[in-house]
Motif scaffolding. Structure first.
Motif, PDB file in Angstrom:
ATOM      1  N   LEU A 146       1.364  -1.277   0.154  1.00 40.67           N
ATOM      2  CA  LEU A 146      -0.161   0.046   0.020  1.00 40.67           C
ATOM      3  C   LEU A 146       0.777   0.844   0.058  1.00 40.67           C
ATOM      4  CD1 LEU A 146      -2.942   1.308  -0.010  1.00 40.67           C
ATOM      5  CD2 LEU A 146      -2.674   1.220   2.738  1.00 40.67           C
ATOM      6  N   LEU A 147       1.002   0.612   0.678  1.00 40.47           N
ATOM      7  CA  LEU A 147       3.346   2.243   0.239  1.00 40.47           C
ATOM      8  C   LEU A 147       4.351   2.865   0.220  1.00 40.47           C
ATOM      9  CD1 LEU A 147       3.231   3.044   3.964  1.00 40.47           C
ATOM     10  CD2 LEU A 147       1.251   4.112   2.738  1.00 40.47           C
TER      11      LEU A 147
ATOM     12  N   ILE B  17      19.127  14.785  -4.218  1.00 40.84           N
ATOM     13  CA  ILE B  17      17.902  13.606  -3.357  1.00 40.84           C
ATOM     14  C   ILE B  17      16.892  13.397  -3.118  1.00 40.84           C
ATOM     15  CG2 ILE B  17      18.887  11.634  -1.973  1.00 40.84           C
ATOM     16  CD1 ILE B  17      21.928  12.637  -2.113  1.00 40.84           C
ATOM     17  N   PRO B  18      16.536  13.263  -3.701  1.00 44.62           N
ATOM     18  CA  PRO B  18      15.146  13.548  -3.218  1.00 44.62           C
ATOM     19  C   PRO B  18      14.552  11.438  -1.930  1.00 44.62           C
ATOM     20  CG  PRO B  18      14.573  12.740  -5.737  1.00 44.62           C
ATOM     21  CD  PRO B  18      15.830  13.143  -5.142  1.00 44.62           C
ATOM     22  N   ALA B  19      13.833  11.607  -1.167  1.00 46.04           N
ATOM     23  CA  ALA B  19      13.115  10.772  -0.618  1.00 46.04           C
ATOM     24  C   ALA B  19      12.059  10.850   0.094  1.00 46.04           C
ATOM     25  CB  ALA B  19      13.926  10.344   0.310  1.00 46.04           C
ATOM     26  N   ASN B  20      10.636  10.275  -0.538  1.00 47.80           N
ATOM     27  CA  ASN B  20       9.323  10.816  -0.782  1.00 47.80           C
ATOM     28  C   ASN B  20       8.958   9.657  -0.600  1.00 47.80           C
ATOM     29  OD1 ASN B  20       9.442  13.098  -2.609  1.00 47.80           O
ATOM     30  ND2 ASN B  20      10.171  12.086  -4.279  1.00 47.80           N
ATOM     31  N   LEU B  21       7.719   9.349   0.215  1.00 45.92           N
ATOM     32  CA  LEU B  21       6.748   7.779   1.097  1.00 45.92           C
ATOM     33  C   LEU B  21       5.449   8.505  -0.064  1.00 45.92           C
ATOM     34  CD1 LEU B  21       6.780   5.618   2.830  1.00 45.92           C
ATOM     35  CD2 LEU B  21       5.052   6.961   4.776  1.00 45.92           C
ATOM     36  N   VAL B  22       5.281   7.120  -0.404  1.00 47.59           N
ATOM     37  CA  VAL B  22       4.101   7.032  -1.497  1.00 47.59           C
ATOM     38  C   VAL B  22       2.442   5.992  -1.232  1.00 47.59           C
ATOM     39  CG1 VAL B  22       5.387   7.715  -3.593  1.00 47.59           C
ATOM     40  CG2 VAL B  22       4.838   5.603  -3.264  1.00 47.59           C
TER      41      VAL B  22
END
Length: 230
Positions: A66-67, A104-109
């Motif tokens: 889900l994530l 440096i991106p660090a995304n939670l989707v």
């Protein structure tokens, strides 16, 4: 510090690279960059500058999928342009600043599966950190009918983003370190990813303008990306 950040990004992308549902994408696309001009962070559309980005991005599902965690490492262009006066007049000036960063991106989707079960829509957010490595300032115009033109490499200063101390502050210099927040959304298919991202910078661009009381003079970047899984 540069080496440490790059190693962290590469390690995050490679983490659990053999897991069945994890993917790494070769990613690139179009940037529409700008710089905020008001105390509340607003931009002027006429100042938008076309640029590009390219690099790697991972999609690492968490739990039941889900994530997902989406770290990356990108070479990306930012900046803006502006103009005063008309090119047909005897006095006008047109300037462009186009810095390039390792970001440096660090995304939670959040993932929403589509009907074919191998595709999904995702939407999320996260922080980014960036290091300026190249770029140019260009200026041209006329003064009393006499044309002029110049092009210079951007000078970066190594101001520590965690303190208020400024190192080498001065006119025409840009802070090397940038950081901010991302909003991202897109579609991931079997081997292809299409996404839109908005980068909201939180760091002042210029050394000598360390004023945390407003959101003026910060990066804003709208990106459209295409990714191919490796």
């Amino acid at each position: 510090m540069k080496k440490m950040i790059l190693m962290m990004a590469i390690g995050a992308i490679a983490y659990q690279s053999n897991a069945q549902d994890n993917k790494v994408y070769l990613k690139g696309g179009f940037n529409l960059a700008n710089v905020s001009v008001s105390d509340n962070g607003a931009i002027e559309d006429a100042n938008s500058l076309a640029s590009f980005h390219a690099g790697l991005m991972a999609d690492l599902p968490i739990g039941q999928g889900l994530l997902s965690f989406q770290p990356g490492i990108l070479y990306t262009g930012k900046g803006a342009k502006w103009q005063s006066g008309s090119e047909t007049s005897n006095n006008y000036i047109k300037a462009t600043t186009n810095p390039y960063y390792i970001e440096i991106p660090a995304n939670l989707v959040v993932n929403i599966p589509l009907s074919d079960k191998e595709s999904k829509f995702f939407i999320g957010a996260g922080p980014y950190a960036a290091i300026g490595i190249a770029g140019k300032n260009k200026t041209e115009g006329k003064f009393i009918g006499v044309a002029f033109k110049s092009e210079e490499k951007i000078e970066f200063t190594n101001d520590d983003p965690t303190t208020s101390e400024e190192e080498g502050a001065g006119l025409g210099r840009m802070k090397r370190f940038d950081y901010g927040l991302n909003g991202t959304a897109g579609f991931a298919f079997r081997n292809v990813l299409v996404s839109v991202n908005y980068g909201y910078g939180l760091a002042k661009l210029n050394s000598g303008s360390d004023n945390s009381t407003n959101d003026k003079n910060k990066h804003r970047v709208l990106s459209v990306s295409l990714g191919i899984s490796l």
